[in-house]
Write an enzyme that holds these catalytic residues in place. Structure first.
Site, mmCIF file in Angstrom:
data_model
loop_
_atom_site.group_PDB
_atom_site.id
_atom_site.type_symbol
_atom_site.label_atom_id
_atom_site.label_comp_id
_atom_site.label_asym_id
_atom_site.label_seq_id
_atom_site.Cartn_x
_atom_site.Cartn_y
_atom_site.Cartn_z
ATOM 1 N N ILE A 195 75.458 -15.134 -25.528
ATOM 2 C CA ILE A 195 76.350 -14.095 -26.073
ATOM 3 C C ILE A 195 75.961 -12.720 -25.527
ATOM 4 O O ILE A 195 76.823 -11.896 -25.210
ATOM 5 C CB ILE A 195 76.334 -14.097 -27.625
ATOM 6 N N THR B 233 74.117 -14.833 -38.123
ATOM 7 C CA THR B 233 74.890 -16.065 -38.072
ATOM 8 C C THR B 233 75.425 -16.447 -39.443
ATOM 9 O O THR B 233 74.836 -16.070 -40.471
ATOM 10 C CB THR B 233 73.978 -17.197 -37.538
ATOM 11 N N ASP B 234 76.496 -17.243 -39.449
ATOM 12 C CA ASP B 234 77.012 -17.739 -40.736
ATOM 13 C C ASP B 234 76.068 -18.770 -41.352
ATOM 14 O O ASP B 234 76.186 -19.099 -42.533
ATOM 15 C CB ASP B 234 78.426 -18.318 -40.565
ATOM 16 N N TYR C 121 65.656 -22.471 -38.260
ATOM 17 C CA TYR C 121 66.418 -21.442 -37.537
ATOM 18 C C TYR C 121 67.133 -20.512 -38.514
ATOM 19 O O TYR C 121 66.971 -19.287 -38.469
ATOM 20 C CB TYR C 121 67.443 -22.096 -36.588
ATOM 21 N N LYS D 249 73.809 -26.906 -26.466
ATOM 22 C CA LYS D 249 74.718 -26.766 -27.601
ATOM 23 C C LYS D 249 75.916 -27.702 -27.417
ATOM 24 O O LYS D 249 76.257 -28.075 -26.296
ATOM 25 C CB LYS D 249 75.203 -25.309 -27.719
ATOM 26 N N ASN E 16 83.497 -32.043 -35.832
ATOM 27 C CA ASN E 16 82.871 -32.207 -34.513
ATOM 28 C C ASN E 16 83.577 -33.282 -33.691
ATOM 29 O O ASN E 16 83.807 -33.110 -32.489
ATOM 30 C CB ASN E 16 81.399 -32.598 -34.673
ATOM 31 N N GLY F 4 68.916 -32.396 -42.491
ATOM 32 C CA GLY F 4 69.422 -31.203 -43.190
ATOM 33 C C GLY F 4 70.717 -30.666 -42.600
ATOM 34 O O GLY F 4 71.015 -29.479 -42.729
ATOM 35 N N HIS F 5 71.483 -31.542 -41.966
ATOM 36 C CA HIS F 5 72.697 -31.135 -41.233
ATOM 37 C C HIS F 5 73.728 -30.503 -42.180
ATOM 38 O O HIS F 5 74.273 -31.180 -43.053
ATOM 39 C CB HIS F 5 73.285 -32.384 -40.570
HETATM 40 P P1 NAD Z 1 70.655 -17.824 -26.500
HETATM 41 O O1 NAD Z 1 69.591 -18.775 -26.926
HETATM 42 O O2 NAD Z 1 71.667 -18.260 -25.504
HETATM 43 O O3 NAD Z 1 69.993 -16.488 -25.934
HETATM 44 C C1 NAD Z 1 68.888 -15.881 -26.529
HETATM 45 C C2 NAD Z 1 68.312 -14.873 -25.548
HETATM 46 O O4 NAD Z 1 67.201 -14.220 -26.183
HETATM 47 C C3 NAD Z 1 67.756 -15.507 -24.265
HETATM 48 O O5 NAD Z 1 68.172 -14.761 -23.149
HETATM 49 C C4 NAD Z 1 66.256 -15.448 -24.440
HETATM 50 O O6 NAD Z 1 65.538 -15.357 -23.211
HETATM 51 C C5 NAD Z 1 66.110 -14.189 -25.276
HETATM 52 N N1 NAD Z 1 64.856 -14.177 -26.048
HETATM 53 C C6 NAD Z 1 64.360 -15.169 -26.821
HETATM 54 N N2 NAD Z 1 63.173 -14.811 -27.353
HETATM 55 C C7 NAD Z 1 62.929 -13.542 -26.918
HETATM 56 C C8 NAD Z 1 61.873 -12.624 -27.127
HETATM 57 N N3 NAD Z 1 60.815 -12.938 -27.890
HETATM 58 N N4 NAD Z 1 61.931 -11.417 -26.539
HETATM 59 C C9 NAD Z 1 63.005 -11.082 -25.751
HETATM 60 N N5 NAD Z 1 64.014 -11.929 -25.503
HETATM 61 C C10 NAD Z 1 63.985 -13.141 -26.085
HETATM 62 O O7 NAD Z 1 71.353 -17.356 -27.849
HETATM 63 P P2 NAD Z 1 72.875 -16.978 -28.133
HETATM 64 O O8 NAD Z 1 73.623 -18.211 -28.460
HETATM 65 O O9 NAD Z 1 73.353 -16.080 -27.069
HETATM 66 O O10 NAD Z 1 72.691 -16.165 -29.494
HETATM 67 C C11 NAD Z 1 72.451 -14.759 -29.461
HETATM 68 C C12 NAD Z 1 72.342 -14.253 -30.879
HETATM 69 O O11 NAD Z 1 73.536 -14.568 -31.589
HETATM 70 C C13 NAD Z 1 71.215 -14.881 -31.687
HETATM 71 O O12 NAD Z 1 70.646 -13.889 -32.498
HETATM 72 C C14 NAD Z 1 71.908 -15.944 -32.543
HETATM 73 O O13 NAD Z 1 71.197 -16.155 -33.740
HETATM 74 C C15 NAD Z 1 73.240 -15.278 -32.789
HETATM 75 N N6 NAD Z 1 74.396 -16.165 -33.009
HETATM 76 C C16 NAD Z 1 74.690 -17.165 -32.122
HETATM 77 C C17 NAD Z 1 75.831 -17.941 -32.320
HETATM 78 C C18 NAD Z 1 76.206 -19.029 -31.364
HETATM 79 O O14 NAD Z 1 77.132 -19.791 -31.649
HETATM 80 N N7 NAD Z 1 75.570 -19.173 -30.217
HETATM 81 C C19 NAD Z 1 76.645 -17.701 -33.438
HETATM 82 C C20 NAD Z 1 76.292 -16.685 -34.333
HETATM 83 C C21 NAD Z 1 75.179 -15.913 -34.098
HETATM 84 O O1 DAU Z 2 77.213 -21.196 -36.844
HETATM 85 C C1 DAU Z 2 76.583 -20.356 -35.929
HETATM 86 C C2 DAU Z 2 75.496 -21.128 -35.200
HETATM 87 O O2 DAU Z 2 76.159 -22.018 -34.316
HETATM 88 C C3 DAU Z 2 74.529 -20.233 -34.441
HETATM 89 O O3 DAU Z 2 73.840 -19.428 -35.355
HETATM 90 C C4 DAU Z 2 73.539 -21.070 -33.627
HETATM 91 O O4 DAU Z 2 72.710 -20.234 -32.841
HETATM 92 C C5 DAU Z 2 74.325 -21.987 -32.714
HETATM 93 O O5 DAU Z 2 73.450 -22.831 -32.002
HETATM 94 C C6 DAU Z 2 75.320 -22.830 -33.535
HETATM 95 O O6 DAU Z 2 74.606 -23.758 -34.379
HETATM 96 P P1 DAU Z 2 75.099 -25.259 -34.578
HETATM 97 O O7 DAU Z 2 73.969 -26.091 -34.998
HETATM 98 O O8 DAU Z 2 76.335 -25.311 -35.411
HETATM 99 O O9 DAU Z 2 75.549 -25.561 -33.052
HETATM 100 P P2 DAU Z 2 75.334 -26.868 -32.132
HETATM 101 O O10 DAU Z 2 76.157 -26.634 -30.904
HETATM 102 O O11 DAU Z 2 73.913 -27.225 -31.968
HETATM 103 O O12 DAU Z 2 76.037 -28.010 -32.989
HETATM 104 C C7 DAU Z 2 77.393 -27.907 -33.397
HETATM 105 C C8 DAU Z 2 77.710 -29.135 -34.248
HETATM 106 O O13 DAU Z 2 77.682 -30.292 -33.407
HETATM 107 C C9 DAU Z 2 76.685 -29.400 -35.330
HETATM 108 O O14 DAU Z 2 77.347 -29.919 -36.467
HETATM 109 C C10 DAU Z 2 75.771 -30.464 -34.732
HETATM 110 C C11 DAU Z 2 76.698 -31.226 -33.828
HETATM 111 N N1 DAU Z 2 76.102 -31.811 -32.590
HETATM 112 C C12 DAU Z 2 75.324 -31.010 -31.808
HETATM 113 C C13 DAU Z 2 74.763 -31.484 -30.642
HETATM 114 C C14 DAU Z 2 73.883 -30.614 -29.765
HETATM 115 C C15 DAU Z 2 76.392 -33.100 -32.237
HETATM 116 O O15 DAU Z 2 77.132 -33.832 -32.943
HETATM 117 N N2 DAU Z 2 75.847 -33.592 -31.072
HETATM 118 C C16 DAU Z 2 75.021 -32.844 -30.265
HETATM 119 O O16 DAU Z 2 74.533 -33.375 -29.225
#
Ligand code: NAD
Ligand code: DAU
Length: 373
Positions: free
Chosen positions: A39, A154-155, A179, A218, A278, A313-314
């Site tokens: 992001i 995050t939610d 997390y 993911k 999913n 804990g899903h």
């Molecule tokens: P990501 O794992 O893709 O990226 C995380 C980045 O943070 C990486 O570039 C990593 O190198 C950097 N990082 C990790 N530890 C660090 C440290 N100690 N010092 C400096 N940099 C560090 O994560 P993302 O999916 O882009 O998520 C970004 C933010 O958004 C997070 O705070 C996450 O909780 C939040 N978020 C993500 C989602 C989602 O669906 N991906 C949804 C809601 C909120």
């Molecule tokens: O809701 C926001 C969150 O969404 C963020 O805060 C997290 O950083 C981000 O990783 C994401 O968390 P989820 O656990 O929801 O995302 P993930 O893509 O890991 O999984 C999405 C759903 O799919 C979840 O119900 C678990 C399921 N899953 C995931 C993987 C990796 C599967 O069924 N199979 C898989 O292989």
């Protein structure tokens, strides 16, 4: 920053108000943490193109397995006056202090985190360090110094919903994974720094993002890549868990709006209005890939779906009520899931070089460890 300005901001923060500028002019030097992740890198691409942002981005990233400088390929050259990258760990107070001093940081947009739930279950240590201690460090350095600390959350901090209802900004925190517990802790720290020290903060709690540059551990990028490669498609449990999906650019737009015009001291939920099971997400990806890249043997990608052991804990269901953001700042998502997922699949097909390079040793070994391959 002048003392009078700081005083005025403090007064506004205390009142929960902010005499807000309608553009981003008060943010000349923005520290973006985690800007090489999924992001964060999308946000940097987005922000540098906004006409109401003329300042500089200082991107600080530790470059963990999830941080990929290639996500920002060409940015340093195109925006040489307005973009700097520094490799540093947000847990390293000395290194971060030097960055704050050297750049006169006006605003922080804090994305850096360990973000993958499954990894937090297997190896929680780094989640506690980065998400809690790293955030604490940044807050300490921001105190009495920045005009805004925006915290990306995050939610998942709200826990799990049953069949009905939505997460609002008033929903009590009930995190269920290491997390989400670490993110909840960081949210509490950010809130406390506003209440105790009058640090001007905003917090956003967003639902599941998808789009370009997402690390393929993911669900969505994993399913896209495995479908394209004819590998099995792992679905946890019975596939009925529900997530609310948001295209990443919609998230970036919301964050920038909140940074400019959100009320200081407040939280905003961001969601996609797009709840899906999913199994339905996975089936839809299979069908679109079948249409875009038909297989020679005419086998359907759906046949690759494999139900695997559930995540401990899903959480069953996430659903976001983002009416506050809509009401106060006029934000709604632009992309539907159908349009966003088509763009995302096409991006993965068109960027095979990125995909191949991302599948580094660490990615492959996580897949082997986690899925027992
Ligand atoms: P990501 O794992 O893709 O990226 C995380 C980045 O943070 C990486 O570039 C990593 O190198 C950097 N990082 C990790 N530890 C660090 C440290 N100690 N010092 C400096 N940099 C560090 O994560 P993302 O999916 O882009 O998520 C970004 C933010 O958004 C997070 O705070 C996450 O909780 C939040 N978020 C993500 C989602 C989602 O669906 N991906 C949804 C809601 C909120
Ligand atoms: O809701 C926001 C969150 O969404 C963020 O805060 C997290 O950083 C981000 O990783 C994401 O968390 P989820 O656990 O929801 O995302 P993930 O893509 O890991 O999984 C999405 C759903 O799919 C979840 O119900 C678990 C399921 N899953 C995931 C993987 C990796 C599967 O069924 N199979 C898989 O292989």
């Amino acid at each position: 920053m002048a003392t009078s300005q700081r005083r005025r901001m403090r007064r506004n923060a205390e009142n929960g108000l902010f005499t807000k500028p309608s553009n981003g002019d008060f943010m000349k030097n923005i520290l973006v943490t985690g800007g090489c992740g999924f992001i964060g890198s999308n946000f940097i691409h987005y922000l540098l193109e906004q006409p109401d942002f003329t300042g500089r981005i200082i991107n600080v990233d530790k470059l963990t397995y999830a941080g990929n400088p290639e996500n920002l390929a060409g940015i340093a050259e195109r925006f040489s006056e307005r973009y700097d990258f520094i490799k540093a760990d947000i847990c390293d107070r000395e290194a971060m202090s030097e960055i704050f001093n050297n750049y006169k940081i006006d605003a922080v947009c804090h994305f850096a985190a360990e973000s993958h739930v499954d990894r937090s279950i297997a190896e929680p240590d780094s989640f506690i360090k980065t998400n809690i201690f790293g955030t604490f460090n940044l807050l300490e350095l921001s105190r009495n110094r920045v005009a805004l600390f925006h915290h990306i959350s995050t939610d998942e901090v709200y826990g799990s919903l049953g069949k009905d209802g939505f997460f609002t900004e008033q929903t009590p925190y009930r995190p269920n994974s290491p997390y989400s517990a670490s993110k909840a802790s960081s949210d509490h720290l950010v809130r406390a720094y506003n209440k105790t020290y009058s640090l001007p903060v905003t917090i956003s709690n967003c639902s599941n993002n998808y789009g370009p540059y997402q690390f393929p551990e993911k669900l969505i990028p994993l399913i896209i890549l495995n479908s394209l490669e004819g590998k099995s498609l792992p679905v946890y449990g019975d596939g009925r868990n529900i997530r609310d999906w948001l295209y990443v650019e919609d998230h970036c737009r919301a964050v920038w709006l909140i940074m400019k015009n959100g009320k200081r001291g407040e939280t905003y939920n961001i969601g996609g209005n797009c709840e899906m099971r999913n199994i339905d997400v996975v089936r839809m990806i299979c069908d679109i890939i079948d249409e875009m890249v038909p297989r020679d043997d005419s086998m359907l990608r759906r046949d690759l779906i494999t139900f695997v052991k559930d995540r401990p804990g899903h959480d069953l269901r996430y659903a976001i009520d983002f009416s506050k953001l809509q009401r106060e700042l006029g934000w709604v998502p632009d992309e539907s899931f159908e349009s966003g997922i088509r763009k995302t699949i096409k991006w993965h097909i068109d960027n095979k070089g990125w995909v191949d390079r991302v599948k580094s040793g660490e990615y492959m070994s996580w897949i082997e460890r986690h899925y027992n391959l």
